[in-house]
Design an enzyme around this catalytic site. Structure first.
Site, PDB file in Angstrom:
ATOM      1  N   ASP A  27      -5.172   6.095   0.895  1.00 29.47           N
ATOM      2  CA  ASP A  27      -4.971   5.137   1.972  1.00 29.47           C
ATOM      3  C   ASP A  27      -5.151   5.929   3.279  1.00 29.47           C
ATOM      4  O   ASP A  27      -5.063   7.160   3.264  1.00 29.47           O
ATOM      5  CB  ASP A  27      -3.540   4.589   1.821  1.00 29.47           C
ATOM      6  CG  ASP A  27      -3.049   3.883   3.057  1.00 29.47           C
ATOM      7  OD1 ASP A  27      -3.706   2.919   3.470  1.00 29.47           O
ATOM      8  OD2 ASP A  27      -2.015   4.312   3.614  1.00 29.47           O
ATOM      9  N   ASP A  29      -4.097   4.969   7.156  1.00 28.84           N
ATOM     10  CA  ASP A  29      -3.019   5.044   8.140  1.00 28.84           C
ATOM     11  C   ASP A  29      -1.683   5.355   7.452  1.00 28.84           C
ATOM     12  O   ASP A  29      -1.311   4.713   6.479  1.00 28.84           O
ATOM     13  CB  ASP A  29      -2.907   3.729   8.931  1.00 28.84           C
ATOM     14  CG  ASP A  29      -2.255   3.958  10.279  1.00 28.84           C
ATOM     15  OD1 ASP A  29      -2.909   4.540  11.151  1.00 28.84           O
ATOM     16  OD2 ASP A  29      -1.074   3.600  10.430  1.00 28.84           O
ATOM     17  N   ASP A 243       1.160   5.089   1.537  1.00 26.65           N
ATOM     18  CA  ASP A 243       2.460   5.153   2.207  1.00 26.65           C
ATOM     19  C   ASP A 243       3.213   3.833   2.143  1.00 26.65           C
ATOM     20  O   ASP A 243       4.325   3.750   2.644  1.00 26.65           O
ATOM     21  CB  ASP A 243       2.291   5.559   3.679  1.00 26.65           C
ATOM     22  CG  ASP A 243       1.663   4.448   4.502  1.00 26.65           C
ATOM     23  OD1 ASP A 243       0.614   3.916   4.084  1.00 26.65           O
ATOM     24  OD2 ASP A 243       2.217   4.105   5.565  1.00 26.65           O
TER      25      ASP A 243
HETATM   26  N1  PLP Z   1      -4.939  -3.284   9.657  1.00 28.49           N
HETATM   27  C1  PLP Z   1      -4.721  -2.914  10.931  1.00 28.49           C
HETATM   28  C2  PLP Z   1      -5.163  -3.813  12.018  1.00 28.49           C
HETATM   29  C3  PLP Z   1      -4.091  -1.709  11.226  1.00 28.49           C
HETATM   30  O1  PLP Z   1      -3.882  -1.339  12.499  1.00 28.49           O
HETATM   31  C4  PLP Z   1      -3.673  -0.879  10.151  1.00 28.49           C
HETATM   32  C5  PLP Z   1      -3.011   0.379  10.395  1.00 28.49           C
HETATM   33  O2  PLP Z   1      -2.925   0.888  11.507  1.00 28.49           O
HETATM   34  C6  PLP Z   1      -3.917  -1.298   8.839  1.00 28.49           C
HETATM   35  C7  PLP Z   1      -4.542  -2.501   8.634  1.00 28.49           C
HETATM   36  C8  PLP Z   1      -3.487  -0.509   7.646  1.00 28.49           C
HETATM   37  O3  PLP Z   1      -4.409   0.472   7.322  1.00 28.49           O
HETATM   38  P1  PLP Z   1      -4.215   1.366   6.025  1.00 28.49           P
HETATM   39  O4  PLP Z   1      -4.499   0.502   4.831  1.00 28.49           O
HETATM   40  O5  PLP Z   1      -5.224   2.468   6.209  1.00 28.49           O
HETATM   41  O6  PLP Z   1      -2.814   1.866   6.050  1.00 28.49           O
HETATM   42 CA    CA Z   2      -1.177   2.912   5.051  1.00 26.08          CA
END
Ligand code: PLP
Ligand code: CA
Length: 304
Positions: A27, A29, A243
């Site tokens: 993943d 973020d 996470d």
């Molecule tokens: N969508 C948006 C608009 C976001 O800002 C984020 C995280 O900052 C995510 C989804 C989640 O991303 P990930 O799946 O990489 O945690």
């Molecule tokens: Ca994430």
């Protein structure tokens, strides 16, 4: 076997796990970066895995950028070994779903950022163009006659008119209802939060009386995209690192992958313990097999 452990691992146990697996799904973020800042050590971990011949892919529910854009972000933040083919975002997979699975004919009405539209255009999916009419309302605006799908993602320019139009298009039972992801909210570094695609989708679900098909995690479709683009992906050889219990760990479980929670993001280990004690058996799918404080804990495994 199949036991959901929530096992906190370190040192030699991490080394053994990294040796045992050949396919790593990360993943983004909360695992490899926080917004525009890489998590300390993450770039070194990713680059080392790739140099050691491991397959590495990124599975993000963030639908706001096209893959091209992620490429630049990876390289800007020091992930120099990452290539376009390794990036699976909910916007890219939504485009693949519309093009290859439902083979949509007609236009798609998009609630989402410019990046989502660009990814759809790249795949040759025609989207309804929003005319810039400041006085338009749901009483007087035009509706396109050939909308065959409504796709909802994160939209920082959401208006009541867009919600209303989406709800109108969905009156047609032949019009598909898709969501890039169902994330409820996202943390910002300031301590504030950003409402996620899931909150927008929920509004349209209520207005239309329908349920959206979710493309992103925890749905299996992103893993199907990965499997179709990398030959011989064996779920038993994969580790999903994330996470968030409700998206990443459930995604891993849904796809038959071993799962690892890293504590640099949204979910806390106590929440995982709560799910493991839960009497609702489906909650056990949200419990990670392994837990680390940060993926930087992988670094000693690459030494000597
Ligand atoms: N969508 C948006 C608009 C976001 O800002 C984020 C995280 O900052 C995510 C989804 C989640 O991303 P990930 O799946 O990489 O945690
Ligand atoms: Ca994430």
């Amino acid at each position: 076997f199949g036991f959901k452990g929530c096992q906190k691992i370190r040192g030699p146990q991490i080394r053994n796990l990294l040796e045992a697996k050949d396919f790593f799904l990360f993943d983004c973020d909360g695992v490899i970066w926080h917004g525009e800042k890489a998590i300390t050590g993450a770039a070194k971990v990713v680059n080392s895995l790739i140099r050691n011949g491991k397959n590495v892919v990124f599975v993000t529910n963030n639908c706001t950028r096209p893959r091209e854009n992620y490429m630049h972000k990876f390289s800007r933040l020091g992930f120099h070994e990452v290539m376009l083919e390794q990036i699976f975002s909910s916007s890219y997979c939504s485009a693949l779903y519309l093009r290859d699975v439902v083979k949509v004919r007609g236009q798609v009405f998009v609630i989402g950022c410019e990046g989502l539209r660009r990814e759809l255009q790249e795949a040759g999916i025609p989207c309804v163009e929003e005319a810039d009419e400041p006085d338009a309302t749901i009483y007087n605006c035009a509706l396109a006659p050939d909308v065959k799908a409504v796709l909802v993602g994160h939209d920082d320019k959401l208006t009541f008119l867009k919600l209303a139009k989406a709800s109108c298009y969905l009156r047609d039972p032949d019009c598909l209802f898709l969501a890039t992801d169902n994330d409820p909210w996202h943390p910002l570094s300031s301590g504030r939060i950003l409402p996620g695609s899931g909150s927008l989708t929920a509004a349209i679900e209520v207005a239309s009386g329908r349920k959206a098909t979710v493309i992103g995690k925890p749905s299996r479709f992103m893993f199907e995209c990965i499997s179709s683009q990398f030959s011989g992906v064996d779920p038993a050889q994969c580790l999903m690192v994330g996470d968030r219990l409700e998206t990443d760990m459930l995604f891993g479980s849904n796809c038959g992958l071993d799962t690892m929670l890293t504590l640099t993001g949204v979910s806390q280990i106590e929440e995982a313990h709560e799910y493991s004690k839960s009497e609702v058996s489906t909650n056990h799918s949200l419990v990670p097999d392994y837990v680390v404080d940060t993926i930087a804990d992988f670094l000693p495994a690459f030494e000597d």
